[in-house]
Design an enzyme around this catalytic site. Structure first.
Site, PDB file in Angstrom:
ATOM      1  N   GLU A  38       8.194  58.117  48.257  1.00 22.65           N
ATOM      2  CA  GLU A  38       9.529  58.239  47.655  1.00 22.65           C
ATOM      3  C   GLU A  38      10.217  59.547  48.065  1.00 22.65           C
ATOM      4  O   GLU A  38      10.102  59.989  49.205  1.00 22.65           O
ATOM      5  CB  GLU A  38       9.435  58.056  46.135  1.00 22.65           C
ATOM      6  N   ASP A  55      13.557  49.486  37.767  1.00 21.77           N
ATOM      7  CA  ASP A  55      12.602  50.416  38.364  1.00 21.77           C
ATOM      8  C   ASP A  55      12.236  51.479  37.319  1.00 21.77           C
ATOM      9  O   ASP A  55      12.902  51.620  36.292  1.00 21.77           O
ATOM     10  CB  ASP A  55      13.195  51.040  39.640  1.00 21.77           C
TER      11      ASP A  55
HETATM   12  C1  BGC Z   1       4.424  56.949  39.241  1.00 25.29           C
HETATM   13  C2  BGC Z   1       5.006  56.067  40.281  1.00 25.29           C
HETATM   14  C3  BGC Z   1       6.437  56.110  40.128  1.00 25.29           C
HETATM   15  C4  BGC Z   1       6.958  57.540  40.145  1.00 25.29           C
HETATM   16  C5  BGC Z   1       8.417  57.579  39.880  1.00 25.29           C
HETATM   17  C6  BGC Z   1       4.971  58.325  39.345  1.00 25.29           C
HETATM   18  O1  BGC Z   1       4.417  59.124  38.369  1.00 25.29           O
HETATM   19  O2  BGC Z   1       3.053  56.961  39.383  1.00 25.29           O
HETATM   20  O3  BGC Z   1       4.568  54.746  40.154  1.00 25.29           O
HETATM   21  O4  BGC Z   1       6.981  55.401  41.180  1.00 25.29           O
HETATM   22  O5  BGC Z   1       6.331  58.314  39.190  1.00 25.29           O
HETATM   23  O6  BGC Z   1       8.850  58.834  39.480  1.00 25.29           O
HETATM   24  C1  BGC Z   2       9.354  52.786  42.736  1.00 27.85           C
HETATM   25  C2  BGC Z   2       9.071  51.310  42.802  1.00 27.85           C
HETATM   26  C3  BGC Z   2       7.746  51.022  42.177  1.00 27.85           C
HETATM   27  C4  BGC Z   2       7.705  51.569  40.774  1.00 27.85           C
HETATM   28  C5  BGC Z   2       6.397  51.341  40.073  1.00 27.85           C
HETATM   29  C6  BGC Z   2       9.145  53.352  41.361  1.00 27.85           C
HETATM   30  O1  BGC Z   2       9.255  54.726  41.350  1.00 27.85           O
HETATM   31  O2  BGC Z   2      10.675  53.024  43.158  1.00 27.85           O
HETATM   32  O3  BGC Z   2       9.116  50.869  44.135  1.00 27.85           O
HETATM   33  O4  BGC Z   2       7.523  49.639  42.192  1.00 27.85           O
HETATM   34  O5  BGC Z   2       7.931  52.956  40.803  1.00 27.85           O
HETATM   35  O6  BGC Z   2       5.397  52.141  40.556  1.00 27.85           O
END
Ligand code: BGC
Ligand code: BGC
Length: 826
Positions: free
Chosen positions: A520, A323
């Site tokens: 998230e 991830d």
């Molecule tokens: C991204 C996401 C990612 C997240 C994790 C964001 O800046 O766009 O895809 O899941 O950061 O910290």
């Molecule tokens: C998330 C994932 C996601 C990835 C890419 C992460 O922060 O936990 O689920 O696929 O970002 O965007």
């Protein structure tokens, strides 16, 4: 020694090197015993021709090229030239990235970007084999990064349908729309079995019940990828799917995102992992490691689960992707250096912005032998095998592949019809007293509430942007809001008024309201109380008092405690996050179809019933798992207790520093001038010299805001302090901002500086001068990091200062990603 016992020894060694006690793996914390897990045979038949081709490619690769293949970079931080130069195996677009430096993009822009990266990846480079790139994206509720795509209900709504065959169709529609725009791979489905609905990702899970998740995993994977053995498996309208997040993401303590899951091994296997055997049997080709830990051990480094259980016992033949910089959270690792994750069994690093330095450090680890060449070769082989299966070596550039560029399919009518069906089937009727529903043509209808005409509220997080915020109406071409659909279905006498006012008194009012979008950890809650930014309860009560029938349509990513709203409504519909097809809500509310949705999650009786799951001892929900009324099966709901069960008032979710008149948990506010400070509790306060004073004022509700008045006598500041200091490093590299909802009633000529810690402040005055009335200004956290603030321990998250006579009203200070009123800091 047999290969099984050799594998076993490696696992034990990995457990020992991670500092765990040697001994029976079943008893060491965080070390699984593969022998107690289900055996799953890899469903993909052996293909000697493919293996020979793979071996030939691998044999010609340089070590730099091999290292490149196991690294995935984000399009916001990598160029096509970088891809060629470093031989990167994959790119992704994170929630906030799209080709061309955009945050989200149109179909043709995606396709052009996909072609550009593909072309770079296949540039001839001497004797090295040519290895095309694959592009991964979070198509988690339809191809939700492309403007105009079909947006399906988020998984929680799909769980309410209990319809695995419809999941198959949804999978194929999503895959087809990805193919139209040139993408190869989705980071879906999420197979989390969500046990504590405070988790900000609850809506990404289908259910709290392992059986529902398991019933969806296979058909959905087959819908996305096609059937193993079929000619169009992973090709044509299909793409590569990802089962995520392996494993235990939905069962962390207190529902904390990226937290620790302390379940015993049998529960991890039977509850949390229930979706994996069926996904693997359906041939899922990638699995994403979870950010979370199991019994204290981070999943990205868990050899016993990644290698022993997943690849060994469960026969997984695809590759494990990490991830977003998840490897960097392992002990001894950083985002730019972590051979240990590969050693444990991860095959591809998701290294959005860290890829370049990670390439160098991984190369060093191979040369030093800390990353054995055999493990690197295995990881590369797994990735190449999937690429060969998916036809990327043979099918040319993305726009030349079967569905590339068929933009009429992106959000096309047939696709939207399937989404609309899913919306109809996902609605759960919690209450319908006195026949408030169905709505009848000829009734005078009012549709009100801040969700009535909002694409953002009905779509939720992971929509065009990561948090699903900061979007405009034009970003949703072809979509229909719930309110617009209801008004259209009503025919004549209907009004759509999000603010709740009406010109003619209606017979019935539908109030559409609910959670604002989040993704998230931004969505983690301290309890299950519904925190309404509007005042939908007042609307329901007002209509009731006027003798108007009330129907509540609740948009949310999880069940929340909403008893007062349920009491104030004659009918109450849990609509989850339905996506682009508001028409599905109108179909059912007008009785063109009956309600068939059943609760996929138990509905809490109080806001403190946080780990409430069917089958648990003492299970006492308000509405049980599986509940759902219909026109055919009505039922009465008695008046409900309005005691939330929270003692001492609801806490603020993390990241909310000031809202509804309350200062965030763990924070204190003070005013300071001329070296002396005074605390601000409830009520008015002033510095001793009177240069700054504050008092509660009303915006939407009584005393939900503060007024800050600088006299202009000299410099003075309002300060938020945190004891202990807060760690917002993750928020700061997640591109979040400090957002302030403010009305600047008087602005002086001196700068109005927003600071953090001891860093130099950023002047908000120019941005405020551009707007009028209530507005949101925001400053990226990364601005303060760039000015030297240590984001891991911030004792003063905010200071707002000026020396000029200034008068502000502030209703909210919070971390967010709306990008509204963004103030640049360079
Ligand atoms: C991204 C996401 C990612 C997240 C994790 C964001 O800046 O766009 O895809 O899941 O950061 O910290
Ligand atoms: C998330 C994932 C996601 C990835 C890419 C992460 O922060 O936990 O689920 O696929 O970002 O965007």
């Amino acid at each position: 020694m047999g290969s099984r016992s050799r594998a076993r020894l490696r696992i034990l060694a990995a457990g020992a090197s991670a500092g765990l006690l040697m001994g029976a793996p079943a008893v060491a914390a965080g070390v699984a015993d593969p022998s107690v897990w289900p055996v799953v045979a890899d469903p993909v038949p052996a293909d000697p021709a493919l293996e020979a081709r793979l071996a030939a490619i691998l044999g010609r690769m340089s070590v730099e090229q091999k290292v490149g293949q196991v690294i995935q970079a984000d399009v916001a931080s990598v160029t096509p030239d970088d891809v060629a130069r470093y031989h990167l195996g994959s790119i992704l677009n994170g929630g906030n990235s799209a080709p061309g430096g955009k945050r989200y993009a149109t179909g043709p822009e995606w396709l052009a970007g996909a072609d550009a990266f593909y072309e770079a990846s296949v540039r001839p480079q001497g004797k090295l084999p040519v290895i095309p790139i694959i592009w991964g994206s979070d198509a988690v509720h339809g191809h939700s990064k492309a403007i105009g795509a079909t947006l399906f209900p988020h998984n929680i709504g799909l769980g309410a349908m209990r319809d695995p065959e419809l999941m198959r169709k949804i999978g194929t529609v999503t895959a087809t729309e990805m193919r139209v725009t040139g993408l190869d791979w989705t980071f879906a489905p999420t197979l989390a079995v969500v046990r504590d609905d405070r988790w900000g990702r609850s809506y990404e899970g289908f259910s709290e019940d392992p059986a529902v998740v398991a019933s969806y995993a296979g058909p959905f994977v087959e819908g996305l990828q096609g059937k193993v053995g079929a000619a169009d498996w992973l090709k044509g309208p299909h793409i590569v799917a990802t089962a995520k997040h392996f494993v235990g993401d939905g069962g962390t303590t207190n529902g904390k995102d990226q937290g620790d899951n302390d379940a015993p091994e049998a529960e991890l296997r039977d509850v949390q992992a229930a979706g994996y055997p069926p996904a693997l049997k359906a041939g899922v080709q990638s699995v994403m490691a979870s950010y979370s830990s199991w019994q204290g051990a981070k999943m990205h480094g868990n050899a016993s689960l990644l290698t022993g259980v997943l690849k060994g016992r469960m026969g997984f033949g695809g590759f494990v992707v990490g991830d977003w910089n998840g490897h960097g959270q392992l002990p001894g690792c950083s985002p730019t250096d972590c051979p240990g994750a590969l050693v444990a069994g991860m095959d591809m690093f998701m290294a959005p912005d860290s890829w370049k330095a990670l390439h160098a450090s991984t190369l060093k680890a191979v040369q030093a032998g800390t990353l054995p060449m055999a493990r690197l070769d295995d990881a590369v082989a797994r990735i190449l095998r999937v690429k060969l299966r998916a036809g990327v070596f043979d099918d040319g550039k993305p726009s030349a592949r079967p569905f590339g560029g068929k933009f009429e399919l992106l959000g096309g009518p047939a696709h939207r019809a399937i989404a609309r069906q899913a919306v109809r089937q996902s609605l759960v009727l919690l209450k319908n007293d006195g026949g408030a529903l169905p709505l009848k043509p000829g009734q005078k209808l009012l549709v009100a509430g801040d969700g009535a005409d909002s694409f953002m509220k009905q779509s939720g997080g992971w929509t065009l942007t990561w948090q699903g915020t900061g979007l405009k109406r034009e970003d949703f071409p072809g979509a229909t809001t719930i309110g617009a659909a209801l008004v259209a279905a009503a025919g004549g006498a209907a009004e759509l008024r999000p603010d709740g006012n009406y010109t003619a008194k209606p017979d019935v009012a539908v109030v559409v309201f609910g959670e604002d979008p989040y993704a998230e950890f931004q969505g983690d809650l301290p309890d299950l109380a519904f925190r309404d930014r509007a005042d939908s309860l007042a609307l329901l009560k007002r209509y009731r008092a006027a003798g108007v029938r009330t129907v509540a349509v609740f948009l949310s990513g999880r069940p929340l405690w909403v008893n007062p709203w349920i009491n104030a409504a004659d009918a109450f519909v849990a609509a989850w996050l339905p996506g682009s097809e508001g028409g599905g809500v109108a179909d059912v509310l007008f009785g063109k179809a009956d309600f068939t949705g059943k609760l996929p999650f138990s509905w809490p009786r109080t806001a403190t019933q946080t780990r409430l799951n069917v089958g648990d001892p003492g299970y006492d929900p308000l509405f049980a798992f599986g509940y759902g009324l219909s026109y055919a099966r009505p039922g009465r709901v008695a008046s409900l207790s309005e005691d939330s069960g929270i003692v001492g008032g609801a806490g603020q979710p993390a990241g909310t520093w000031f809202q509804r008149g309350k200062i965030g948990t763990g924070l204190a506010m003070e005013l300071a001038a001329a070296g002396a400070s005074v605390p601000v509790a409830a009520g008015p306060a002033a510095t001793a010299n009177g240069w700054l004073r504050t008092a509660p004022v009303d915006r939407n509700a009584q005393e939900d805001s503060v007024r800050l008045t600088w006299s202009g006598g000299g410099p003075a500041q309002v300060v938020l302090r945190s004891a202990p200091p807060i760690d917002i490093a993750r928020e700061s590299n997640g591109e979040l901002s400090i957002e302030i909802d403010v009305s600047a009633d008087t602005l002086g000529t001196a700068p109005l500086l927003l600071g953090m810690g001891d860093a130099r402040g950023i002047d908000l005055a120019p941005a405020l001068r551009r707007g009028t009335g209530w507005q949101t200004v925001s400053v990226r956290l990364s601005c303060f990091a760039a000015r030297g603030v240590d984001m891991t321990k911030v004792a003063v998250p905010l200071r707002l200062s000026t020396s000029a006579a200034t008068d502000l009203r502030v209703s909210r200070i919070a971390l967010g990603s709306t990008a509204a009123g963004a103030v640049s800091c360079d």
